[in-house]
Design an enzyme around this catalytic site. Structure first.
Site: not given
Length: 633
Positions: A13-14, A109, A111, A334, A336
C-alpha cells in the site's frame, strides 16, 4: 524493468510496507525506479495511498464545469477512475510490472480501504481472467521481519476478499455521489441567499457537524430546573448510622420530570417531616460479589478516546503517532484496526512481546513482574478476528529516547492495556439495603473493593485510580451489616436541593465516542435496534480526518478542550433537512456496507436505494432557503 522473465510481484500500500516485505526476501537486491527486486526474481512495488481517483463531474460532461441546479443529481452511467497527477510516475511503473508479472500478491493494508486501493489498480489493468483469479492476498499487521515472513508464508486467494473490495467501492461511490451533488446543491442555494463560499456536504461529516450543533443549541437553550432529594439518616441498634435515599412512588409521578427527579420542594419537605424520628424496617439486604474483566486491547477509536482523555491529544494526532510507531519504529501492530481481539496464534508471542515491553518501557517493569502470563483474558478469540486484530506491542526492541514524548506515551498506554490481559479480574462487593419508613422506600448502596486485580495498572501519580473508583463504601455498610426485618431509627432527614445541569460540550474523546456509538443518537427505533452491535459513523481510518476537515472548513472551532460549532456550521445544519444532518441515514448506509462485505446485501441494491434517496433530496432542497452569512460580510 527491461527483463521479460516471469516473476512474483508484491504490491504494497505504501513504501514503508514495501521495504518491510523486501527485507525478508533473498539478497542481494536491486533497487529500481519504483520497485525493489530480490535475488530470486521476486519484485516488490508499491502504491502511495490511492493512485487512482474518481473523475470530476466535468470529465463525464463538459457542461458540469458550471454548477447548475438543473443538472442535479449527477449520476455517472459508467464510472471513471483517473491516475492522480502527483503519483502518476509510480502508477505507470506499477502498471508495467503488473502486466509483465507471472504471479501477483496483493499486500494492501488489512482493511476495507487497503483492499480497494490495490484492487482498483489491478482492475484498471484489465487482467485476463486466469491471471486475476491467481492473485494472492498477503495480510500484514506487524512490520517486523518475523511477522512479515510469516504472513508471506500464509497467503490467501484475493478472491476471498472480493466482497470487502465491493463494499469499499460502494462506499467510495456513495461518498462521491452524495458529496458532489449535495455540496453543489447547497452551495448554489446558499449563494442565492448571499453566501459567498462553498458549502461542503458529506454523508459522514455533515451528521458529525449536526451532533455538535445540536449539542451547542441544547446547552444555550438549557434552562436549569431545581430538583430535590431526600436522605434518611438511620441508626442501627448498635448505634451505627448510615444514609438511605428516598425512592419516590408512582403516586409522585406528577411531581417528577422524565428522569424521575422530584421538582416540587413541598413534596420533599413533607417526606422529611413524615420520616423524622420514625422507626424504619429493613425490607431487603443484598450483598453481591461481582467481577470486572480487564479492558480489551485497543482498536484505533478506543485508543484515540483514551489519549484524548489522558493527554488531550486530537484523533488526528493519535493516528499520526500510531502510524509512526507502526511504520517508522515498528513498535506496534497495524494501527487502523477496528478489532479489539487477538488470534490464538498470538499466544506463542507472549514471551517475546513481554521482553520487548520490558526493554522499551522501564516504567512497566513492575507491571510485568506482577503479571501472570498463564492467565488468558477473553481477548484471545479467533471468531472475533477477521482481517486484522487489536493494536498491541510488537517483538521489536528499541531505544525509546529516539521517540517523541507523545510516541512514548502512546506506546506505554498500548503496552499497559496489553499487560492488563494477564491480570485477574477486579473484584468488588455490591451492597444494597432497602428500608421501609412510613410506607416510603429508601435505599442505601455501597461498593467495596475486594481484590484490585488489573486496576492496579491504571493508577495515577497520586496512586489513585485513573477513572472513578468502584470503592465507594462511604456509608460503612459493608462492615456494619443489618439483617432483614430489623428495625432502625430515622434520627434525621436531609433535604438536598440541586439543579439540573446542561449537557457538556463535545471534546475529542466524547465526539469520537459518539461516532463509534452512534446508535445513541439515531432516531429511528428500528435502525437503533440494528445498530447496537454494528454502529459507527465513518471508519477507524477516516474518523480523525473527517473531524479535522470540519475544523479546516471553519464549521467547527476549539474552545479549550471543547469542540464548538461556528456560526457558519450552525446555520448550515439548521437550514438542512434533518435526514442530512442526523446519523440515521449514514448509519444505515454503514450497516448495508458491512452487509455487502459479508455477502448479505448487494452492490446493486445499495446503489439503487442511494440514487432514489439522492433524487428525493435534490427535489426537496431546491426549494430550501439557506440563510448563511460569509464571515467576511
Amino acid at each position: 524493468m527491461q527483463s521479460k522473465q516471469s516473476y512474483r510481484l508484491f504490491i504494497a500500500e505504501k513504501p514503508s510496507l514495501a521495504r518491510a516485505i523486501a527485507d525478508v526476501l533473498p539478497k542481494p537486491q536491486q533497487k529500481g525506479n519504483g520497485f525493489i527486486k530480490a535475488s530470486n526474481g521476486d519484485v516488490v512495488s508499491w502504491c502511495i495511498g490511492h493512485l487512482l481517483e474518481q473523475a470530476t463531474p466535468e470529465v463525464y460532461d463538459a457542461r458540469y464545469k458550471k454548477w447548475q441546479l438543473d443538472d442535479l443529481p449527477i449520476v455517472p452511467e459508467k464510472w471513471i477512475l483517473l491516475p492522480k497527477n502527483n503519483t502518476n510516475k509510480q502508477f505507470n511503473v506499477l502498471v508495467d510490472l503488473i502486466k509483465s508479472a507471472d504471479q501477483i500478491v496483493h499486500a494492501g493494508d488489512p482493511d476495507r480501504e487497503g483492499q480497494l486501493l490495490v484492487d482498483e489498480v489491478l482492475n484498471y489493468c484489465q487482467l485476463p481472467p486466469n491471471k486475476r483469479k491467481a492473485i494472492q492476498r498477503c495480510l500484514i499487521s506487524d512490520l517486523n521481519a518475523s511477522a512479515v515472513e510469516k504472513s508471506i508464508q500464509h497467503l490467501r486467494s484475493n478472491q476471498d476478499f472480493v466482497p470487502l473490495s465491493i463494499s469499499a467501492l460502494a462506499r467510495a461511490r456513495a461518498d462521491w455521489l452524495y458529496g458532489i451533488n449535495m455540496s453543489r446543491l447547497c452551495t448554489i442555494v446558499g449563494q442565492k441567499n448571499g453566501y459567498r463560499g462553498v458549502l461542503s456536504i458529506g454523508r459522514v461529516q455533515t451528521p458529525i457537524l449536526g451532533l455538535v450543533v445540536r449539542r451547542d443549541l441544547e446547552i444555550e437553550q438549557f434552562l436549569p430546573k431545581p430538583f430535590y432529594e431526600v436522605y434518611a439518616v438511620l441508626e442501627t441498634k448498635n448505634n451505627e448510622t448510615f444514609k438511605a435515599k428516598w425512592q419516590p412512588s408512582e403516586a409522585c409521578a406528577p411531581y417528577q420530570d422524565e428522569e424521575g427527579r422530584v421538582l416540587v420542594k413541598a413534596l420533599a419537605e413533607n417526606v422529611c417531616q413524615r420520616i423524622k424520628n420514625q422507626t424504619g424496617i429493613i425490607d431487603k439486604v443484598s450483598n453481591k460479589k461481582k467481577e470486572l474483566a480487564p479492558p480489551l486491547p485497543f482498536n484505533l477509536s478506543a485508543l484515540q478516546i483514551e489519549m484524548a482523555k489522558k493527554y488531550s491529544l486530537s484523533a488526528q494526532e493519535v493516528l499520526d503517532i500510531c502510524q509512526s510507531l507502526y511504520e517508522k519504529h515498528k513498535l506496534i501492530t497495524y494501527p487502523r484496526s477496528d478489532c479489539r481481539f487477538l488470534p490464538q496464534e498470538h499466544l506463542k508471542q507472549i514471551t517475546g512481546v513481554k521482553s520487548a515491553i520490558a526493554n522499551n518501557c522501564g516504567d512497566l517493569q513492575s507491571a510485568i513482574d506482577n503479571a501472570d502470563f498463564n492467565l488468558r483474558s477473553k481477548a484471545w478469540n479467533d471468531k472475533k478476528v477477521e482481517a486484522h486484530h487489536a493494536i498491541i506491542p510488537t517483538l521489536r526492541q528499541a531505544k525509546m529516547a529516539q521517540l517523541s514524548a507523545n510516541e512514548q506515551a502512546v506506546y506505554q498506554v498500548i503496552a499497559t492495556q496489553y499487560l492488563a490481559q494477564f491480570y485477574p479480574a477486579y473484584k468488588y462487593a455490591e451492597l444494597q439495603i432497602d428500608v421501609d419508613i412510613q410506607n416510603g422506600k429508601f435505599i442505601a448502596k455501597a461498593n467495596q473493593m475486594l481484590s484490585e486485580g488489573w486496576k492496579v495498572l491504571f493508577k495515577n501519580k497520586n496512586n489513585q485510580p485513573d477513572s472513578e473508583s468502584e470503592n465507594n463504601d462511604s456509608n460503612g455498610l459493608l462492615t456494619k451489616l443489618v439483617k432483614k426485618g430489623e428495625s432502625v431509627q430515622c434520627v434525621d432527614a436531609e433535604l438536598i436541593s440541586k439543579e439540573t445541569q446542561p449537557p457538556r460540550p463535545f471534546t475529542d474523546a466524547t465526539l469520537l465516542a459518539a461516532m463509534t456509538g452512534i446508535a445513541r443518537f439515531v432516531k429511528d427505533p428500528d435502525i437503533k435496534k440494528i445498530l447496537r452491535e454494528t454502529d459507527g459513523l465513518g471508519t477507524e481510518a477516516t474518523r480523525a480526518g473527517i473531524i479535522e476537515l470540519l475544523f479546516k472548513r471553519e464549521f467547527l472551532r476549539r474552545q479549550g478542550k471543547a469542540i464548538r460549532s461556528t456560526p457558519i456550521g450552525r446555520n448550515l445544519i439548521t437550514g438542512l433537512p434533518d435526514i442530512m444532518s442526523t446519523p440515521d441515514m449514514t448509519a444505515h448506509w454503514e450497516l448495508q456496507l458491512e452487509e455487502i462485505s459479508k455477502k448479505e446485501f448487494t452492490y446493486q441494491q445499495f446503489m439503487q436505494q442511494l440514487n432514489v434517496s439522492l433524487a428525493n433530496l435534490v427535489s426537496q432542497l431546491k426549494h430550501t432557503r439557506l440563510n448563511i452569512k460569509s464571515t467576511s460580510m
